[in-house]
Design a protein around this motif. Structure first.
Motif, PDB file in Angstrom:
ATOM      1  N   UNK A 137       0.826  -1.199   0.000  1.00  0.00           N
ATOM      2  CA  UNK A 137       0.000   0.000   0.000  1.00  0.00           C
ATOM      3  C   UNK A 137       0.863   1.252   0.000  1.00  0.00           C
ATOM      4  N   UNK A 138       1.089   1.791  -1.192  1.00  0.00           N
ATOM      5  CA  UNK A 138       1.891   3.019  -1.310  1.00  0.00           C
ATOM      6  C   UNK A 138       1.196   4.206  -0.675  1.00  0.00           C
ATOM      7  N   UNK A 139      -0.146   4.200  -0.711  1.00  0.00           N
ATOM      8  CA  UNK A 139      -0.893   5.322  -0.146  1.00  0.00           C
ATOM      9  C   UNK A 139      -0.625   5.457   1.350  1.00  0.00           C
ATOM     10  N   UNK A 140      -0.529   4.329   2.055  1.00  0.00           N
ATOM     11  CA  UNK A 140      -0.272   4.393   3.490  1.00  0.00           C
ATOM     12  C   UNK A 140       1.062   5.069   3.772  1.00  0.00           C
ATOM     13  N   UNK A 141       2.076   4.739   2.989  1.00  0.00           N
ATOM     14  CA  UNK A 141       3.370   5.397   3.166  1.00  0.00           C
ATOM     15  C   UNK A 141       3.267   6.901   2.982  1.00  0.00           C
ATOM     16  N   UNK A 142       2.468   7.322   2.016  1.00  0.00           N
ATOM     17  CA  UNK A 142       2.284   8.754   1.776  1.00  0.00           C
ATOM     18  C   UNK A 142       1.551   9.395   2.955  1.00  0.00           C
ATOM     19  N   UNK A 143       0.562   8.692   3.503  1.00  0.00           N
ATOM     20  CA  UNK A 143      -0.166   9.205   4.665  1.00  0.00           C
ATOM     21  C   UNK A 143       0.787   9.390   5.845  1.00  0.00           C
ATOM     22  N   UNK A 144       1.622   8.389   6.108  1.00  0.00           N
ATOM     23  CA  UNK A 144       2.544   8.459   7.241  1.00  0.00           C
ATOM     24  C   UNK A 144       3.501   9.637   7.079  1.00  0.00           C
ATOM     25  N   UNK A 145       4.032   9.805   5.871  1.00  0.00           N
ATOM     26  CA  UNK A 145       4.946  10.931   5.629  1.00  0.00           C
ATOM     27  C   UNK A 145       4.227  12.265   5.770  1.00  0.00           C
ATOM     28  N   UNK A 146       2.975  12.317   5.328  1.00  0.00           N
ATOM     29  CA  UNK A 146       2.207  13.569   5.402  1.00  0.00           C
ATOM     30  C   UNK A 146       1.929  13.956   6.844  1.00  0.00           C
ATOM     31  N   UNK A 161      -0.625   7.852  15.676  1.00  0.00           N
ATOM     32  CA  UNK A 161      -1.135   6.725  14.895  1.00  0.00           C
ATOM     33  C   UNK A 161      -2.627   6.862  14.635  1.00  0.00           C
ATOM     34  N   UNK A 162      -3.373   7.430  15.584  1.00  0.00           N
ATOM     35  CA  UNK A 162      -4.786   7.705  15.334  1.00  0.00           C
ATOM     36  C   UNK A 162      -4.934   8.658  14.150  1.00  0.00           C
ATOM     37  N   UNK A 163      -4.075   9.672  14.101  1.00  0.00           N
ATOM     38  CA  UNK A 163      -4.119  10.617  12.985  1.00  0.00           C
ATOM     39  C   UNK A 163      -3.816   9.911  11.667  1.00  0.00           C
ATOM     40  N   UNK A 164      -2.868   8.967  11.691  1.00  0.00           N
ATOM     41  CA  UNK A 164      -2.521   8.218  10.481  1.00  0.00           C
ATOM     42  C   UNK A 164      -3.711   7.387   9.998  1.00  0.00           C
ATOM     43  N   UNK A 165      -4.326   6.630  10.900  1.00  0.00           N
ATOM     44  CA  UNK A 165      -5.441   5.761  10.507  1.00  0.00           C
ATOM     45  C   UNK A 165      -6.618   6.592  10.006  1.00  0.00           C
ATOM     46  N   UNK A 166      -6.953   7.659  10.709  1.00  0.00           N
ATOM     47  CA  UNK A 166      -8.085   8.490  10.282  1.00  0.00           C
ATOM     48  C   UNK A 166      -7.793   9.176   8.944  1.00  0.00           C
ATOM     49  N   UNK A 167      -6.548   9.601   8.730  1.00  0.00           N
ATOM     50  CA  UNK A 167      -6.190  10.228   7.449  1.00  0.00           C
ATOM     51  C   UNK A 167      -6.273   9.214   6.326  1.00  0.00           C
ATOM     52  N   UNK A 168      -5.766   8.011   6.578  1.00  0.00           N
ATOM     53  CA  UNK A 168      -5.821   6.978   5.543  1.00  0.00           C
ATOM     54  C   UNK A 168      -7.264   6.674   5.164  1.00  0.00           C
ATOM     55  N   UNK A 169      -8.141   6.585   6.150  1.00  0.00           N
ATOM     56  CA  UNK A 169      -9.556   6.336   5.861  1.00  0.00           C
ATOM     57  C   UNK A 169     -10.198   7.531   5.156  1.00  0.00           C
ATOM     58  N   UNK A 170      -9.716   8.729   5.460  1.00  0.00           N
ATOM     59  CA  UNK A 170     -10.258   9.929   4.810  1.00  0.00           C
ATOM     60  C   UNK A 170      -9.908   9.991   3.332  1.00  0.00           C
TER      61      UNK A 170
END
Length: 207
Positions: A137-146, A161-170
């Protein structure tokens, strides 16, 4: 719930995740998944729930975050189970989830304990949900970096990590689904091996 099958959890997110996993993985019906509104309330309520579940066939499961330390969290839980009369409570959690049989000649229920994320490492519900992100999942890597590059964070460090999961779902096709609905929509995959271990514990506990 006396005589029933109850799962005690820390909060609404935990409640919805467990309910959707049970539904998606065809776990037998539970009488109650009870949100205790915080870890301190959950710890305080464990002895109360164990003593109240005093009929034949009662089962009580506890799902709780390790947070900073599995060891200290386990000790806090273990003390409460020993306090109400359970014997042979292990000194550390079982990697595949702990199950405790009630003492002989007692009205205590069969009980189980799962420490998020995996009974072995520090963390919380979101660490477990990270296992459910479909891979690769390349998108997850982008979310983490963002999230990591946000200049002025308004959230606490331990909420990253909550911010990461919520951003990925967003950023999904149907943005912003709550955790439970995201499992049903398979934005979070309920069939990964880490869920298999949790599901196996639930089935053994509530058989």
């Amino acid at each position: 719930m006396a005589g029933g099958k109850a799962l005690l959890v820390e909060g609404k997110d935990d409640e919805h995740v467990l309910k959707h996993i049970c539904g998606n993985r065809d776990i037998g019906p539970l009488d109650e998944v009870k949100d205790l509104d915080g870890v301190d309330n959950l710890l305080d309520d464990i002895p109360v729930q164990l003593k109240a579940s005093n009929e034949v066939g009662a089962v009580v499961g506890v799902v709780i975050d390790a947070d900073a330390s599995v060891e200290s969290r386990w000790q806090a839980i273990r003390d409460r189970f020993v306090q109400v009369g359970y014997r042979n409570v292990p000194t550390e959690p079982k990697p595949d989830g702990t199950i405790l049989e009630p003492p002989e000649v007692s009205l205590l229920p069969r009980a189980g304990i799962w420490i998020m994320p995996d009974n072995r490492t520090s963390g919380m519900l979101e660490d477990f949900l990270l296992f459910l992100v479909p891979q690769p999942n390349d998108l997850l890597g982008h979310v983490i970096r963002s999230v990591d590059s946000i200049p002025d964070r308004l959230f606490k460090e331990n909420d990253e990590l909550k911010a990461v999961i919520h951003t990925w779902l967003a950023w999904q096709e149907d943005p912003g689904k709550p955790y439970g609905q995201a499992i049903t929509a398979r934005f979070l995959d309920p069939d990964v091996p880490q869920v298999d271990v949790l599901v196996s514990w639930l089935r053994r506990l509530f058989h």
